[in-house]
Motif scaffolding. Structure first.
Motif, short mmCIF file in Angstrom:
data_model
loop_
_atom_site.label_atom_id
_atom_site.label_comp_id
_atom_site.label_asym_id
_atom_site.label_seq_id
_atom_site.Cartn_x
_atom_site.Cartn_y
_atom_site.Cartn_z
N ASP A 167 3.41 -9.48 22.94
CA ASP A 167 3.12 -7.49 23.75
C ASP A 167 4.34 -7.78 24.90
O ASP A 167 3.22 -7.10 25.75
N VAL A 168 5.17 -8.48 25.36
CA VAL A 168 5.98 -7.89 25.78
C VAL A 168 6.75 -6.97 25.64
O VAL A 168 8.07 -6.19 25.98
N TRP A 169 7.78 -8.10 24.54
CA TRP A 169 9.01 -8.01 23.64
C TRP A 169 8.77 -6.95 22.18
O TRP A 169 8.42 -7.37 21.45
N ALA A 170 10.23 -6.14 22.28
CA ALA A 170 9.38 -4.69 20.85
C ALA A 170 10.46 -4.94 20.25
O ALA A 170 11.74 -4.14 21.83
N THR A 171 10.84 -4.30 19.22
CA THR A 171 13.04 -3.74 18.97
C THR A 171 12.07 -2.30 17.76
O THR A 171 11.04 -3.41 16.80
N VAL A 172 12.76 -1.76 17.40
CA VAL A 172 12.80 -0.80 16.65
C VAL A 172 14.36 0.02 16.33
O VAL A 172 15.13 0.03 16.68
N GLY A 173 14.40 -0.10 14.96
CA GLY A 173 15.29 -0.07 14.59
C GLY A 173 15.99 0.46 12.92
O GLY A 173 15.19 0.33 12.31
N SER A 174 17.17 0.39 12.73
CA SER A 174 17.91 0.32 11.65
C SER A 174 17.94 -1.10 11.20
O SER A 174 18.05 -1.55 9.47
N SER A 175 17.94 -2.71 11.41
CA SER A 175 18.58 -3.50 10.33
C SER A 175 17.79 -4.50 9.73
O SER A 175 16.93 -4.29 10.51
N ASN A 176 17.19 -4.25 8.66
CA ASN A 176 16.67 -5.38 7.64
C ASN A 176 16.98 -6.97 8.33
O ASN A 176 17.59 -6.96 9.39
N LEU A 177 16.39 -7.64 7.62
CA LEU A 177 16.20 -9.12 8.67
C LEU A 177 17.02 -9.57 6.86
O LEU A 177 16.73 -10.67 6.28
N ASP A 178 18.39 -9.49 6.45
CA ASP A 178 18.87 -9.79 5.30
C ASP A 178 20.45 -10.02 5.77
O ASP A 178 21.33 -9.13 6.24
N ALA A 179 21.11 -10.13 4.33
CA ALA A 179 23.12 -10.42 4.43
C ALA A 179 23.66 -9.21 4.97
O ALA A 179 24.31 -8.81 5.88
N LEU A 180 23.17 -8.01 4.14
CA LEU A 180 23.86 -6.49 4.62
C LEU A 180 23.32 -6.71 5.47
O LEU A 180 24.81 -5.90 6.89
N GLN B 129 1.02 -1.39 0.08
CA GLN B 129 -0.02 -0.36 -0.48
C GLN B 129 1.16 1.26 0.15
O GLN B 129 0.73 2.31 0.00
N ARG B 130 1.83 1.35 0.16
CA ARG B 130 3.04 1.62 0.71
C ARG B 130 4.15 1.96 0.84
O ARG B 130 4.08 0.55 0.82
N GLN B 131 5.52 2.29 0.73
CA GLN B 131 7.11 1.63 0.98
C GLN B 131 7.06 1.23 1.64
O GLN B 131 6.69 2.21 3.00
N LEU B 132 7.16 -0.31 2.44
CA LEU B 132 7.48 -0.57 3.57
C LEU B 132 8.51 -0.57 4.26
O LEU B 132 10.32 -1.04 3.36
N HIS B 133 9.58 0.34 5.04
CA HIS B 133 10.27 0.67 5.39
C HIS B 133 11.02 0.40 7.21
O HIS B 133 12.32 0.26 6.98
N GLY B 134 9.59 -0.02 7.56
CA GLY B 134 10.39 -0.35 8.96
C GLY B 134 10.58 -1.37 9.17
O GLY B 134 10.73 -2.53 8.48
N LYS B 135 11.54 -1.41 10.28
CA LYS B 135 12.66 -2.96 11.02
C LYS B 135 11.78 -3.38 12.34
O LYS B 135 12.71 -2.80 13.08
N VAL B 136 10.94 -3.90 12.00
CA VAL B 136 10.32 -3.28 13.87
C VAL B 136 9.56 -5.04 14.18
O VAL B 136 8.99 -6.03 13.47
N ALA B 137 9.38 -5.72 15.36
CA ALA B 137 8.70 -6.63 15.61
C ALA B 137 8.55 -6.51 17.08
O ALA B 137 8.75 -5.96 18.23
N VAL B 138 7.67 -7.19 17.52
CA VAL B 138 6.72 -7.57 19.13
C VAL B 138 6.48 -8.81 18.76
O VAL B 138 6.45 -9.72 18.27
N VAL B 139 7.26 -9.42 20.62
CA VAL B 139 6.47 -10.09 20.83
C VAL B 139 6.63 -10.65 21.82
O VAL B 139 6.31 -10.12 22.78
#
Length: 393
Positions: free
Chosen positions: A309-322, A297-307
């Motif tokens: 409803d206790v743990w969350a991460t926000v940052g710059s890291s993609n989940l790829d080799a680079l 729907q738009r360019q997805l650029h967020g690198k986020v996760a929730v586990v």
């Protein structure tokens, strides 16, 4: 089989969590840039900024002007940009003329630091306030030369106050020293991957985690692996460039096989090679019960996760080799804070509006399509193996 402990319980043994942090979620560039300019205009002593992209557009000009205003008030301003992500800009001369100090990470495609880039997005103001996330200094609608995006990028950052700011500051200072001419050693302490004190159910628990090619090579990958390995109820993970190594893929499938509701939101329509290669990984994930949706729907650029409803991460890291094996990256991990459910709501809403991958239909895709996906994935894998000197698995 005994129930796995909550995600937060295991992370406390791995990262340096501190409490009494005030953390605010910033959604989309417009909100982030307003917060940055306000922080720069209120700065009294020092501004530190590190970014992959600092664009020569209206947003870049506004941020640059705020930095120059701060310097004119006597604030010390230091900026790190990436040699490939940003390149040479007219700002650089203007900054030097106005007394800002600027250093470039790896000015050429291959340089002192090999092929690696600094992909981090870090800001520290007066060592009291820090910003960490995935948002570059670029207009929300700037899709590259001559390309205007129809909607703002889907992306996040966090604004932090409290003890975690010390860790973000240390990361910037370490990077600054790496870029000092003649730098050979590590005069600054490395980011601590330990734990400080006993943390109970207390709002504001957060940790800063950064990866580099020296001592923290797999820090962000390990952060994800620990959280996924302890998930009990639900995982919500959004990432634009999803080609992780075997360990992360295995952690996702194992969580789903334990009965965890694993939701994977993947960005599309930015790089054709990835659009073709990434689906090759879907089969095993779908077979394990992972729920996958492609978001366009738009360019997805967020690198986020929730586990859970206790743990969350926000940052710059993609989940790829680079991101996981080559570039310098930085994430914040948050525990037991209202921000966690706020972020989960954003990911869930985007997931519900995305195109779900139906396991039956996917399994019946044509042989030609399967071959294209396999070839694209193999091509990506070979190139990444070379760039990461075999570390990408």
């Amino acid at each position: 089989m005994p129930a796995a402990p909550a995600a937060g319980a295991t992370m406390k043994k791995f990262l340096l969590f501190t409490r009494d942090n005030d953390i605010r979620l910033l959604f989309l560039g417009q909100e982030y840039f307003r917060a940055l300019v306000a922080a720069f205009d209120a700065a009294r002593n020092e501004i530190l900024l590190e970014t992959y992209i600092f664009a020569d557009d209206e947003t870049g000009q506004n941020i640059s002007a705020a930095l120059i205003r701060a310097k004119a008030r006597g604030v010390a301003v230091r900026v790190i940009t990436d040699g490939v992500g940003t390149g040479k800009l007219p700002y650089f001369d203007h900054w030097r003329e106005n007394g800002l100090t600027h250093r470039v990470y790896n000015p050429h495609l291959f340089g002192k630091f090999g092929f690696s880039r600094t992909h981090r997005k870090l800001v520290v103001v007066d060592r009291e306030r820090a910003f960490v996330g995935g948002i570059n200094i670029i207009d929300d609608l700037n899709g590259g030369p001559g390309v205007k995006l129809p909607e703002p990028r889907w992306d996040f950052a966090v604004q932090c106050r409290g003890p975690i700011v010390e860790e973000v500051t240390a990361a910037f200072e370490h990077q600054w020293m790496r870029l000092t001419p003649g730098y050979l050693g590590h005069p600054f302490r490395l980011l601590r991957q330990g734990w400080r004190g006993r943390l109970g159910a207390h709002v504001g628990q957060a940790a800063f985690v950064a990866r580099d090619n020296l001592t923290n090579r797999r820090a962000i990958e390990k952060t994800y692996l620990r959280a996924l390995g302890r998930a009990r109820e639900a995982v919500w993970l959004a990432n634009p460039y999803f080609i992780p190594g075997r360990k992360l893929r295995s952690a996702l499938t194992q969580a789903a096989q334990r009965g965890v509701a694993v939701h994977l939101l993947i960005g599309r329509k930015e790089f054709h090679l990835l659009d073709t290669a990434v689906p090759w990984l879907y089969a095993k994930l779908l077979d394990a019960g992972v729920r996958i949706a492609e978001y366009d729907q738009r360019q997805l650029h967020g690198k986020v996760a929730v586990v859970d409803d206790v743990w969350a991460t926000v940052g710059s890291s993609n989940l790829d080799a680079l991101s996981l094996f080559l570039n310098h990256e930085a994430n914040v991990v948050i525990l037991d804070d209202p921000l966690v459910t706020e972020l989960r709501t954003h990911i869930r809403d985007a997931f519900e509006g995305a195109r779900r991958i139906d396991p039956d239909r996917f399994g019946k895709r044509s042989a030609v399509r399967r071959l294209r996906q396999w070839l694209a994935y193999r091509a990506y894998r070979v190139v990444m193996k070379l760039l990461t000197f075999g570390r990408y698995d």
